[in-house]
Design an enzyme around this catalytic site. Structure first.
Site, PDB file in Angstrom:
ATOM      1  N   ALA A  33      48.949  32.188  55.894  1.00  0.00           N
ATOM      2  CA  ALA A  33      49.420  32.856  57.108  1.00  0.00           C
ATOM      3  C   ALA A  33      48.398  33.890  57.595  1.00  0.00           C
ATOM      4  O   ALA A  33      48.123  33.986  58.794  1.00  0.00           O
ATOM      5  CB  ALA A  33      50.771  33.521  56.854  1.00  0.00           C
TER       6      ALA A  33
ATOM      7  N   GLY B 292      49.984  32.022  47.888  1.00  0.00           N
ATOM      8  CA  GLY B 292      49.366  30.958  48.689  1.00  0.00           C
ATOM      9  C   GLY B 292      49.835  30.977  50.132  1.00  0.00           C
ATOM     10  O   GLY B 292      49.043  30.801  51.063  1.00  0.00           O
ATOM     11  N   CYS B 293      51.123  31.202  50.323  1.00  0.00           N
ATOM     12  CA  CYS B 293      51.685  31.222  51.678  1.00  0.00           C
ATOM     13  C   CYS B 293      51.173  32.423  52.458  1.00  0.00           C
ATOM     14  O   CYS B 293      50.908  32.326  53.657  1.00  0.00           O
ATOM     15  CB  CYS B 293      53.212  31.218  51.612  1.00  0.00           C
ATOM     16  SG  CYS B 293      53.846  29.717  50.819  1.00  0.00           S
ATOM     17  N   THR B 294      51.014  33.544  51.779  1.00  0.00           N
ATOM     18  CA  THR B 294      50.482  34.744  52.422  1.00  0.00           C
ATOM     19  C   THR B 294      49.016  34.526  52.803  1.00  0.00           C
ATOM     20  O   THR B 294      48.604  34.850  53.921  1.00  0.00           O
ATOM     21  CB  THR B 294      50.633  35.966  51.501  1.00  0.00           C
ATOM     22  OG1 THR B 294      52.035  36.155  51.228  1.00  0.00           O
ATOM     23  CG2 THR B 294      50.067  37.221  52.132  1.00  0.00           C
TER      24      THR B 294
ATOM     25  N   LYS C 199      57.262  29.257  50.788  1.00  0.00           N
ATOM     26  CA  LYS C 199      58.067  30.468  50.660  1.00  0.00           C
ATOM     27  C   LYS C 199      57.337  31.699  51.202  1.00  0.00           C
ATOM     28  O   LYS C 199      56.161  31.887  50.937  1.00  0.00           O
ATOM     29  CB  LYS C 199      58.415  30.686  49.181  1.00  0.00           C
ATOM     30  CG  LYS C 199      59.465  31.725  48.937  1.00  0.00           C
ATOM     31  CD  LYS C 199      60.440  31.232  47.887  1.00  0.00           C
ATOM     32  CE  LYS C 199      61.571  32.192  47.661  1.00  0.00           C
ATOM     33  NZ  LYS C 199      62.487  32.328  48.772  1.00  0.00           N
TER      34      LYS C 199
END
Length: 153
Positions: free
Chosen positions: A50, A45-47, A40
């Protein structure tokens, strides 16, 4: 989780990124592709993942690698995510789950006692010939580039 194995031909994916550009694996032929699936936009975690790829993007490009992120969020969500964190690589909007299902990364997850379906964070390292060299099933979000460079020396 995925049925794909290292040495398999990577499924040909097609999608639209945060800027409305069409991106497909065919377009990236001749490059090593870092295809990373994440749950998401805007989540911690995704940030971290990325931003780690963003911070090392120039080095990855110099080595001839292409970076493509995929989640089931929409194009507008990806736009906000890419703008907020200055992400220089395409994020494919996979709202119909075609790509996540092609790669076998959609399925049951558990979080804080809840069971639900979602994207399993997974990275596929696809070589110049379209073959999967490595599948990283639980990437280290804060050190993902280092993981990749350790594999693809």
């Amino acid at each position: 989780m995925t049925n794909l194995k290292e040495g398999d031909k990577a499924p040909i994916f097609k999608g639209v990124d945060q800027s409305g550009n069409k991106v497909s694996l065919s377009d990236l032929k001749g490059k090593k592709v870092i295809l990373y699936f994440y749950p998401k936009d805007m989540t911690p975690g995704c940030t971290a993942q990325a931003c780690n790829l963003r911070d090392n993007y120039t080095d990855l490009l110099k080595k001839g690698y292409a970076v493509v992120g995929v989640s089931t969020d929409g194009e507008k969500s990806h736009q906000k995510f890419a703008e907020k964190y200055d992400l220089p690589f395409p994020l494919l909007a996979d709202e119909d789950r075609k790509i996540v299902e092609q790669y076998g990364v959609w399925g049951e997850k558990k979080f804080m006692g809840k069971v639900y379906d979602g994207t399993h964070r997974t990275t596929f390292l696809i070589n110049e010939n379209g073959v999967i060299d490595k599948i990283i099933s639980k990437p280290d979000t804060k050190n993902h580039t280092e993981e990749i460079l350790e594999i693809w020396k």
